[in-house]
Design a protein around this motif. Structure first.
Motif, short mmCIF file in Angstrom:
data_model
loop_
_atom_site.label_atom_id
_atom_site.label_comp_id
_atom_site.label_asym_id
_atom_site.label_seq_id
_atom_site.Cartn_x
_atom_site.Cartn_y
_atom_site.Cartn_z
N ASN A 1 0.85 -1.19 0.00
CA ASN A 1 0.00 0.00 0.00
C ASN A 1 0.89 1.24 0.00
OD1 ASN A 1 -1.70 2.18 0.69
ND2 ASN A 1 -3.08 0.84 1.83
N LYS A 2 0.99 1.90 -1.13
CA LYS A 2 1.92 3.02 -1.27
C LYS A 2 1.57 4.17 -0.33
CE LYS A 2 4.03 6.05 -4.73
NZ LYS A 2 4.08 6.42 -6.18
N LYS A 3 0.29 4.50 -0.24
CA LYS A 3 -0.13 5.60 0.62
C LYS A 3 0.16 5.28 2.09
CE LYS A 3 -2.07 9.42 1.94
NZ LYS A 3 -1.28 10.69 1.87
N ARG B 1 5.97 6.53 7.02
CA ARG B 1 7.23 7.29 7.03
C ARG B 1 7.05 8.63 7.71
NH1 ARG B 1 9.04 6.00 0.76
NH2 ARG B 1 9.92 3.91 1.16
N GLU B 2 5.91 9.25 7.49
CA GLU B 2 5.62 10.51 8.17
C GLU B 2 5.48 10.29 9.67
OE1 GLU B 2 2.24 12.45 6.50
OE2 GLU B 2 3.10 12.59 4.47
N PHE C 1 4.01 -1.90 7.74
CA PHE C 1 2.94 -1.61 8.70
C PHE C 1 1.90 -2.72 8.70
CE2 PHE C 1 -0.82 0.45 10.40
CZ PHE C 1 -0.32 1.26 11.41
N SER C 2 1.47 -3.13 7.52
CA SER C 2 0.46 -4.20 7.42
C SER C 2 1.00 -5.52 7.94
CB SER C 2 0.01 -4.35 5.97
OG SER C 2 -0.57 -3.15 5.48
N LYS D 1 -2.93 4.17 16.48
CA LYS D 1 -4.37 3.92 16.36
C LYS D 1 -4.99 4.82 15.30
CE LYS D 1 -5.12 2.54 21.19
NZ LYS D 1 -5.77 2.93 22.47
N SER D 2 -4.56 6.07 15.27
CA SER D 2 -5.08 7.02 14.28
C SER D 2 -4.74 6.59 12.87
CB SER D 2 -4.51 8.41 14.56
OG SER D 2 -4.95 9.34 13.60
N LEU D 3 -3.52 6.11 12.66
CA LEU D 3 -3.12 5.65 11.32
C LEU D 3 -3.89 4.40 10.93
CD1 LEU D 3 -1.29 6.10 8.91
CD2 LEU D 3 0.51 4.80 10.07
N CYS D 4 -4.14 3.53 11.88
CA CYS D 4 -4.94 2.33 11.61
C CYS D 4 -6.35 2.71 11.19
CB CYS D 4 -4.98 1.42 12.84
SG CYS D 4 -3.46 0.55 13.19
N ALA D 5 -6.94 3.63 11.92
CA ALA D 5 -8.30 4.07 11.60
C ALA D 5 -8.37 4.70 10.22
CB ALA D 5 -8.79 5.06 12.66
N LYS D 6 -7.36 5.47 9.86
CA LYS D 6 -7.33 6.14 8.56
C LYS D 6 -7.34 5.15 7.42
CE LYS D 6 -4.54 9.33 5.77
NZ LYS D 6 -3.33 10.20 5.74
#
Length: 360
Positions: free
Chosen positions: A21-23, A29-30, A272-273, A320-325
């Protein structure tokens, strides 16, 4: 980098692997950059000094218990519990040094790692590094993560692998009963029957003489301090009981975050995944943090392996925020539920194996 250039991609070829997943990679990274700016990779050395001190205090208290009260049943058992706690907590501490999360210089981490795992626990740092780094690179990936090498010799793990095993008509164990015999061969795995002898074989075979020297200091210290108080039979019994306590504690904690999660062949998905599908968390509390060595924050630990453990709770909301996104499940459960899920997952995969074995 020019000497490493082997060619250019054709104009019609993608520059990013389609399985990733590129995004999500860019967002992580951010997040990593944010973590560095927040100073969450910087250790609080006072935390680790106090942690080491509490281990040493418990170690001394165990000896003083038998020295003062004698070797009767109650002092003997109490001392064994203290030493079992020492061994487990030292295991969590060596994990910190092994991940280079205490000192800024890798060399310092490596040397203290050898002291903690070698002198305090009697195990080789080289053996731990060899296995644990593979685990972090590909968690729950069959044939790449050594932590799930018990499939298929002892257990059928994961839905996909269990069905595959059944379809192939392979039966090394009665897997449909694995949730029962797990209690007998899982938690006691570190008792001095196979594991304790294997680590000596490992260091001798690989000529890790420094590790062997550190390991010997543990056994010399243990026997010199307890032999005059307990005799040969007593000290061997104490050692066996301590390893039994440590083994049960260690196995339940380390398996609760991974065994109930997705287990399969490597699908080459993004970092991440890969980590999120193979790990889950346990609720935070002072007891859970101490009891698990902060491995109740397994997700954060796997995403940021060099982060000092006392900062996991700070980065957790960002994860958690990145997971939700991105619509990725962030699993967090009570401690006892996490233990029960180990057994439930083994029961489920065992039933899947049996169904495939009999009907497919």
């Amino acid at each position: 980098m020019r000497p490493l250039l082997i060619g250019e991609l054709a104009p019609d070829q993608p520059s990013f692997e389609p399985s990733k997943n590129k995004k999500l990679v860019e967002d992580f990274r951010e997040l990593r950059a944010t973590v560095e700016k927040m100073g969450l990779l910087n250790p609080n050395r006072t935390f680790f000094i106090l942690y080491l001190c509490h281990i040493l205090v418990l170690d001394v208290a165990a000896w003083l218990t038998i020295w003062y009260f004698g070797a009767s049943t109650v002092p003997f058992l109490f001392s064994a519990v203290l030493l079992g706690t020492v061994q487990t907590q030292a295991g969590w501490l060596q994990h910190d040094f092994g991940h280079l999360s205490v000192f800024s210089k890798s060399r310092w981490n490596h040397w203290v790692h050898k002291f903690v795992i070698g002198h305090l626990k009697g195990a080789p740092a080289s053996w731990w590094n060899h296995l644990h780094f593979q685990h972090h690179a590909k968690p729950n990936c069959f044939q790449k993560d050594p932590d799930i090498n018990m499939h298929p010799s002892f257990f059928a793990l994961g839905r996909t692998l269990s069905v595959e095993l059944g379809v192939q008509k392979k039966k090394f164990m009665p897997y449909n009963h694995q949730h029962k015999y797990f209690f007998f061969i899982g938690p006691p795995a570190l008792v001095p029957l196979y594991f304790q002898w294997y680590i000596f074989y490992f260091v001798v075979q690989r000529k890790q003489w420094v590790d062997l020297a550190w390991m010997m200091t543990f056994y010399i210290r243990f026997f010199l301090t307890y032999l005059p108080l307990l005799g040969v039979k007593g000290i061997l019994g104490l050692h066996l009981l301590v390893r039994f306590i440590e083994s049960n504690w260690f196995v339940w904690i380390t398996q609760m975050n991974h065994i109930p999660m997705h287990i399969d062949y490597d699908k080459n998905v993004d970092w991440f995944s890969t980590q999120l599908q193979a790990t889950c968390n346990v609720h935070q509390s002072l007891f859970n943090d101490w009891f698990s060595g902060h491995l109740n924050f397994q997700i954060e630990h796997h995403l940021f392996p060099t982060m000092p453990r006392h900062n996991y709770w700070k980065v957790a909301p960002l994860v958690k925020s990145l997971c939700a996104k991105h619509g990725i499940e962030y699993q967090c459960k009570p401690l006892l539920t996490a233990f029960a899920d180990i057994v439930h997952s083994l029961k489920d995969s065992g039933e899947l194996w049996l169904d495939a074995y009999l009907h497919k």
